[in-house]
Design a protein around this motif. Structure first.
Motif, PDB file in Angstrom:
ATOM      1  N   GLN A   1       0.835  -1.205   0.000  1.00 34.54           N
ATOM      2  CA  GLN A   1       0.000   0.000   0.000  1.00 34.54           C
ATOM      3  C   GLN A   1       0.870   1.256   0.000  1.00 34.54           C
ATOM      4  N   ASP A   2       2.012   1.175   0.667  1.00 39.19           N
ATOM      5  CA  ASP A   2       2.941   2.308   0.721  1.00 39.19           C
ATOM      6  C   ASP A   2       3.845   2.380  -0.505  1.00 39.19           C
ATOM      7  N   GLY A   3       3.703   1.438  -1.431  1.00 38.77           N
ATOM      8  CA  GLY A   3       4.490   1.471  -2.654  1.00 38.77           C
ATOM      9  C   GLY A   3       5.847   0.809  -2.549  1.00 38.77           C
TER      10      GLY A   3
ATOM     11  N   HIS B   1       9.156   3.829  -5.839  1.00 39.67           N
ATOM     12  CA  HIS B   1       7.704   3.703  -5.943  1.00 39.67           C
ATOM     13  C   HIS B   1       6.988   4.080  -4.650  1.00 39.67           C
ATOM     14  N   SER B   2       7.729   4.473  -3.642  1.00 39.57           N
ATOM     15  CA  SER B   2       7.145   4.832  -2.351  1.00 39.57           C
ATOM     16  C   SER B   2       6.134   5.967  -2.486  1.00 39.57           C
ATOM     17  N   THR B   3       5.035   5.850  -1.745  1.00 40.95           N
ATOM     18  CA  THR B   3       4.043   6.929  -1.733  1.00 40.95           C
ATOM     19  C   THR B   3       4.592   8.171  -1.033  1.00 40.95           C
ATOM     20  N   MET B   4       5.720   8.035  -0.337  1.00 39.26           N
ATOM     21  CA  MET B   4       6.355   9.179   0.306  1.00 39.26           C
ATOM     22  C   MET B   4       7.431   9.803  -0.585  1.00 39.26           C
ATOM     23  N   HIS B   5       7.566   9.303  -1.819  1.00 39.68           N
ATOM     24  CA  HIS B   5       8.505   9.897  -2.773  1.00 39.68           C
ATOM     25  C   HIS B   5       8.080  11.334  -3.033  1.00 39.68           C
TER      26      HIS B   5
ATOM     27  N   GLU C   1      -4.468   7.890  -3.238  1.00 47.22           N
ATOM     28  CA  GLU C   1      -3.960   6.896  -4.167  1.00 47.22           C
ATOM     29  C   GLU C   1      -3.140   5.828  -3.466  1.00 47.22           C
ATOM     30  N   GLY C   2      -2.762   6.091  -2.211  1.00 47.68           N
ATOM     31  CA  GLY C   2      -2.003   5.071  -1.505  1.00 47.68           C
ATOM     32  C   GLY C   2      -2.864   3.936  -0.984  1.00 47.68           C
ATOM     33  N   ALA C   3      -4.196   4.106  -1.057  1.00 48.74           N
ATOM     34  CA  ALA C   3      -5.075   3.051  -0.575  1.00 48.74           C
ATOM     35  C   ALA C   3      -5.060   1.880  -1.524  1.00 48.74           C
ATOM     36  N   PRO C   4      -5.280   0.714  -1.005  1.00 48.26           N
ATOM     37  CA  PRO C   4      -5.251  -0.464  -1.861  1.00 48.26           C
ATOM     38  C   PRO C   4      -6.387  -0.458  -2.853  1.00 48.26           C
ATOM     39  N   SER C   5      -6.114  -0.967  -4.034  1.00 45.74           N
ATOM     40  CA  SER C   5      -7.139  -1.059  -5.056  1.00 45.74           C
ATOM     41  C   SER C   5      -7.944  -2.323  -4.863  1.00 45.74           C
ATOM     42  N   HIS C   6      -9.072  -2.387  -5.529  1.00 48.61           N
ATOM     43  CA  HIS C   6      -9.952  -3.550  -5.401  1.00 48.61           C
ATOM     44  C   HIS C   6     -10.058  -4.241  -6.735  1.00 48.61           C
ATOM     45  N   GLY C   7      -9.519  -5.429  -6.753  1.00 57.54           N
ATOM     46  CA  GLY C   7      -9.561  -6.200  -7.981  1.00 57.54           C
ATOM     47  C   GLY C   7     -10.232  -7.518  -7.746  1.00 57.54           C
ATOM     48  N   ASP C   8     -10.149  -8.364  -8.731  1.00 55.20           N
ATOM     49  CA  ASP C   8     -10.821  -9.655  -8.613  1.00 55.20           C
ATOM     50  C   ASP C   8      -9.975 -10.556  -7.805  1.00 55.20           C
TER      51      ASP C   8
END
Length: 528
Positions: free
Chosen positions: A362-364, A505-509, A521-528
């Motif tokens: 989640q944090d990249g 790829h860190s969300t803190m970049h 955008e750091g939240a996890p996406s929802h896929g199948d």
């Protein structure tokens, strides 16, 4: 104002000082679509189910036979002390930061991204190798259980690829065309259960934990009438050197049994799915350790009292004790409960590992596949499957002797970091409300608060590492480089993964930090 430097020109010091704001941590926790369903009872049973595993079923016998003799009881106390101090520190941090990710998330807020990466990477090692150890113990008891029904698998399907040479003290190893099928299969079964979801899985976990603890208490109750006090003399056998018996053996056994308590911290990884995390998680952590310590001491006392410690260097010491009591029905029950019950240890460890992976992704810092939640089950389904397959393969290859030492080293480093985090937070966030605090106070030296419990926790963790590192270096000097090589390979791969992937790829970049925090955008996406 001059523009921010490009990523490739960002000073090393700036990169090292990346920290996640506390507000962002809570915002991301709210964005996670995990169900908050776990009660204090479920958290406590999750912890007990995770801790009561291969440590008590397997390691007690080997620690007594190889290192401590009857004084293995003292070794359990020494190991418990180190864990008690750490458990109290876990309790304070879990109440302060009631989010998923455990020590990784704590370090990200209090220290730096780089520190958080290494804490998370070491935690993954701890949980992964702990899983292989539990699965190896499960395989041994399952094989013994099959033997009672006159069923027997071929030897090459019940032993790992790498095995220690008997009588070498774990310092010589052989490789062969072997594959622990039972261990591998157990990991995959638990992985499939976890993929469905924690709420549904926890119900099955509760039942199995009660069965496992009930069988152990029955073993203690029946075995107490068969105890021969002469088996406790001498209580501390004379030293043979190289941490074999004597007081050196007590501390060497403690460093092995340190592994037995592994798992109580798995409760903290469930904070994001607890109904009342600030209250329930700390008490579940401390309660888990206290209950398990009493169970371990009782089992060890009966085991040593029934069977001379010299005969306990076996993969199923409790089964040996029931045989000595001439109680085949009890042996069948204990082996059956151990086989089924060790599944709960795998459950807690694999659960904790999947959740740490989820938060790091989640944090990249790791690929997003580990953070993607399934729409139906609301679990990181694909990430859980990937890590389950990886751990299953390790189980089929690595021997439990090497596994136990590697786990204990990783645990000691991780626990020391937790204790250090409490000191850091008390000094940098003194105004934060703490629903749970470590007891016994502390002293302030030159404006820096040093807590009694955290400092003792750090010292005991370092004490646990000394015999293990000494044995590892001795084995390296005698030509067995496998434990050292495995450690170096894991550390090297962790450095490479962060250096070439995580930090970019860190969300803190600098290029992503503001956008991610504002838009989620750091939240996890929802896929199948």
């Amino acid at each position: 104002m001059s523009p921010a430097p490009a990523p490739h020109t960002t000073p090393a010091r700036a990169k090292d000082s990346r920290r996640k704001p506390l507000a962002q941590l809570h915002a991301e926790a709210q964005a996670l679509d995990l169900k908050r369903t776990l009660t204090l009872r479920q958290l406590l049973l999750l912890g007990i189910g995770t801790v009561v595993g291969a440590g008590i079923y397997v390691m007690t016998g080997t620690a007594a036979a190889n290192f401590a003799g009857p004084s293995v009881l003292l070794a359990f106390l020494v190991a418990a002390l180190a864990c008690v101090f750490t458990a109290l520190c876990y309790g304070e941090l879990a109440a302060l930061f009631p989010v998923a990710g455990s020590t990784y998330s704590y370090a990200y807020v209090t220290m730096s991204e780089r520190t958080a990466w290494w804490v998370g990477w070491l935690s993954l090692l701890e949980f992964a190798i702990s899983c292989t150890a539990v699965a190896a113990g499960l395989s041994g008891y399952a094989n013994a259980l099959l033997g009672t029904f006159h069923l027997k698998l071929p030897g090459f399907l019940t032993h790992p690829t790498l095995m220690t040479v008997p009588g070498s003290g774990g310092q010589a190893m052989t490789a062969g065309w072997r594959f622990d099928l039972l261990g591998l299969g157990s990991i995959m079964v638990v992985t499939l259960v976890l993929m469905k979801g924690i709420h549904e899985s926890s119900r099955l976990n509760d039942v199995i934990v009660l069965l496992k603890v009930g069988a152990i208490l029955l073993f203690v109750g029946v075995g107490a009438f068969w105890v021969d006090m002469s088996n406790f003399h001498p209580f501390i056998p004379a030293s043979k050197g190289d941490f074999q018996f004597g007081w050196g053996g007590v501390f060497r056994a403690a460093s092995v049994l340190f592994f037995a308590y592994t798992g109580f911290e798995a409760v903290s990884t469930a904070a994001a799915e607890a109904r009342n995390p600030t209250r329930d998680v700390p008490w579940a952590i401390v309660g888990t350790l206290f209950v398990c310590m009493l169970i371990f001491m009782a089992v060890a006392a009966v085991l040593i009292g029934v069977v001379p410690y010299q005969a306990l260097n076996v993969p199923d010491p409790l089964a040996v004790a029931t045989h000595a009591m001439n109680k085949p029905w009890l042996g069948l029950l204990v082996s059956g409960a151990a086989t089924i019950g060790l599944f709960t240890g795998l459950f807690g460890l694999l659960y904790a590992q999947s959740r740490i992976l989820m938060v790091m992704a989640q944090d990249g810092l790791l690929p997003p596949v580990f953070a993607r939640l399934n729409k139906r089950f609301h679990t990181p389904l694909l990430g859980t499957l990937i890590i389950g397959v990886g751990v299953a393969l390790l189980t089929a290859v690595l021997p439990i002797d090497v596994i136990g030492d590697l786990v204990s080293i990783g645990i000691a480093l991780g626990y020391a970091q937790v204790c250090l985090n409490v000191i850091w937070c008390r000094n940098t966030m003194p105004e934060r409300e703490r629903p749970f605090k470590v007891p016994l106070g502390g002293v302030t030296i030159k404006g820096i608060w040093l807590g009694t419990v955290p400092v003792l926790g750090i010292l005991f963790c370092l004490l646990m590492m000394v015999p293990l590192l000494a044995n590892m270096l001795e084995a390296l000097g005698k030509g067995n480089a496998i434990p050292f090589a495995l450690t170096a390979l894991y550390v090297g791969s962790g450095w490479a993964l962060y250096h070439f992937y995580g930090r970019h790829h860190s969300t803190m970049h600098p290029d992503r930090r503001n956008v991610n925090f504002q838009e989620g955008e750091g939240a996890p996406s929802h896929g199948d």
